[in-house]
Enzyme design. Sequence first.
Site, PDB file in Angstrom:
ATOM      1  CB  SER A 137      -0.893  -0.037   1.245  1.00 30.84           C
ATOM      2  OG  SER A 137      -1.627   1.163   1.350  1.00 30.84           O
ATOM      3  CE  LYS A 163      -4.806   0.028   0.661  1.00 32.25           C
ATOM      4  NZ  LYS A 163      -5.369  -0.801   1.761  1.00 32.25           N
ATOM      5  CE  LYS A 165      -3.960   3.992   2.080  1.00 32.09           C
ATOM      6  NZ  LYS A 165      -5.112   3.391   2.779  1.00 32.09           N
ATOM      7  CG  ASP A 190      -7.878   2.362   0.913  1.00 33.49           C
ATOM      8  OD1 ASP A 190      -9.027   2.824   1.071  1.00 33.49           O
ATOM      9  OD2 ASP A 190      -7.218   1.848   1.845  1.00 33.49           O
ATOM     10  CD  GLU A 215      -8.813  -0.991   1.270  1.00 30.84           C
ATOM     11  OE1 GLU A 215      -7.976  -1.444   0.469  1.00 30.84           O
ATOM     12  OE2 GLU A 215      -8.572  -0.862   2.476  1.00 30.84           O
ATOM     13  CG  ASP A 240     -10.192  -0.668   5.602  1.00 33.62           C
ATOM     14  OD1 ASP A 240     -10.422  -0.984   6.770  1.00 33.62           O
ATOM     15  OD2 ASP A 240      -9.080  -0.181   5.262  1.00 33.62           O
ATOM     16  CE  LYS A 264      -6.822  -2.220   7.419  1.00 36.47           C
ATOM     17  NZ  LYS A 264      -6.812  -0.749   7.403  1.00 36.47           N
ATOM     18  N   GLY A 292      -3.724  -3.928   6.432  1.00 38.76           N
ATOM     19  CA  GLY A 292      -2.642  -3.589   7.353  1.00 38.76           C
ATOM     20  C   GLY A 292      -2.939  -2.304   8.088  1.00 38.76           C
TER      21      GLY A 292
HETATM   22  O1  OSB Z   1      -6.943   1.930   4.704  1.00 39.04           O
HETATM   23  O2  OSB Z   1      -5.849   0.102   4.715  1.00 39.04           O
HETATM   24  C1  OSB Z   1      -5.950   1.284   5.030  1.00 39.04           C
HETATM   25  C2  OSB Z   1      -2.722   2.542   6.594  1.00 39.04           C
HETATM   26  C3  OSB Z   1      -3.212   3.294   7.627  1.00 39.04           C
HETATM   27  C4  OSB Z   1      -4.576   3.365   7.798  1.00 39.04           C
HETATM   28  C5  OSB Z   1      -5.443   2.725   6.936  1.00 39.04           C
HETATM   29  C6  OSB Z   1      -4.951   1.975   5.898  1.00 39.04           C
HETATM   30  C7  OSB Z   1      -3.565   1.894   5.713  1.00 39.04           C
HETATM   31  C8  OSB Z   1      -2.939   1.190   4.623  1.00 39.04           C
HETATM   32  C9  OSB Z   1      -1.539   0.661   4.834  1.00 39.04           C
HETATM   33  O3  OSB Z   1      -3.446   1.069   3.529  1.00 39.04           O
HETATM   34  C10 OSB Z   1      -1.497  -0.785   5.145  1.00 39.04           C
HETATM   35  C11 OSB Z   1      -0.131  -1.214   5.643  1.00 39.04           C
HETATM   36  O4  OSB Z   1       0.839  -1.123   4.897  1.00 39.04           O
HETATM   37  O5  OSB Z   1      -0.032  -1.651   6.813  1.00 39.04           O
HETATM   38 MG    MG Z   2      -8.237   0.837   3.567  1.00 39.71          MG
END
Ligand code: OSB
Ligand code: MG
Length: 371
Positions: A137, A163, A165, A190, A215, A240, A264, A292
């Site tokens: 991500s 992924k 953002k 996401d 996402e 999520d 999660k 994550g």
């Molecule tokens: O939306 O999955 C998410 C990180 C912080 C808060 C929310 C998210 C994320 C990530 C990173 O997408 C996931 C990771 O590398 O641990």
């Molecule tokens: Mg997410």
Amino acid sequence: MLAIEKVILHHLVMDYKHPFVTSFGRVEQKDFYIIEVIDQDGYSGFGETEAFETPWYTEETSETNRHVIESFLVPLVLEEEISHPSELAQRFQKVRRNNMAKAAVESAVWDLYAKKQNKPLYQLIGGAKNAIDVGVSIGLQPSVKQLLNVIETKLAKGYTRVKLKIKPGNDVELVRAVRKAFPEIPLMVDANSAYQLSDIKTLQQLDQFNLQMIEQPLANDDFVEHASLQQQLQTPICLDESIHTYSDVQTAIALESCKIINVKMSRVGGIKNVQDIEDYAAKNGIALWCGGMLEAGVGRAHSLAIASLAQFTLPADTAASENYWERDIIQPTVQVKNGQVHLPEKPGIGYEIDREALDYFSVEKVVIEKK
Ligand code: OSB
Ligand code: MG
């Protein structure tokens, strides 16, 4: 029977190698607790609080985790023996929500139990594979050029899916540029709840980029609106932030709010709840994958264990330790080879706690003993 006699809250502060930026904000350090549960035979199990310092992702924060753990959950763990860690979800139900606090304690007891059974945790919980496909991500970057560079570096490390953002103003053109540079890679986006249903025209433009999924485009309680959006999008929606409980999963499936769910362990309140959700998703043919929380090694080890469950069929957001940290708190650290993490076969989470690293990052230690 497990008789927990002592619980230690190791309060740690760790700096990320690079800030992680999403539509909701920027994370530069992790201020959190490693929960160590110790039983009458001197065995230790470990869990990690995964809430951030700010309540932008969920309502919990590192401080609320500490409060709820210290004042309510630890007393519930010490008050009565535990015959199996799967009992704790029920025992913790009298505390409303606070899933990340519950997960930190519950997962520590699972680690302890697995160690006493001399079994890897992933096997104890019914894991179906010992190698996990891993994606990465990537947070919002200052420029498209920098984003393309970061993707290049991550692909070179073998990650099997990227992924991105996104947020309003950083979406269609951003994804277009990435697709142009990398026409074939498995790609997803996401939004972390940055859009509203009225943004549908923008979201529909993402359909042209062959994304694995989008996402959490809408708010964390918009089951009805996600359903309406999904009807008008070709790209599968993955939820999520919307999913905190088994009944959220039931709602999402009943309303057809999504086709995929990011699970999660911390967000759903622990490993038992993950197992129940997995069971329901399997019966209803909904694909899962493990998200994550930019965790440190202990939380990451728990994530990897749940990622081994059969219904978790898409690559996990469980990148290697070196993606986040100069120094992690487990030995060995999490390594990605050829796009996979191979699960350790040692008992419990399978990674040793690096006690020196724990001391190095520790700012405080709270010890709670059975009276
Ligand atoms: O939306 O999955 C998410 C990180 C912080 C808060 C929310 C998210 C994320 C990530 C990173 O997408 C996931 C990771 O590398 O641990
Ligand atoms: Mg997410």
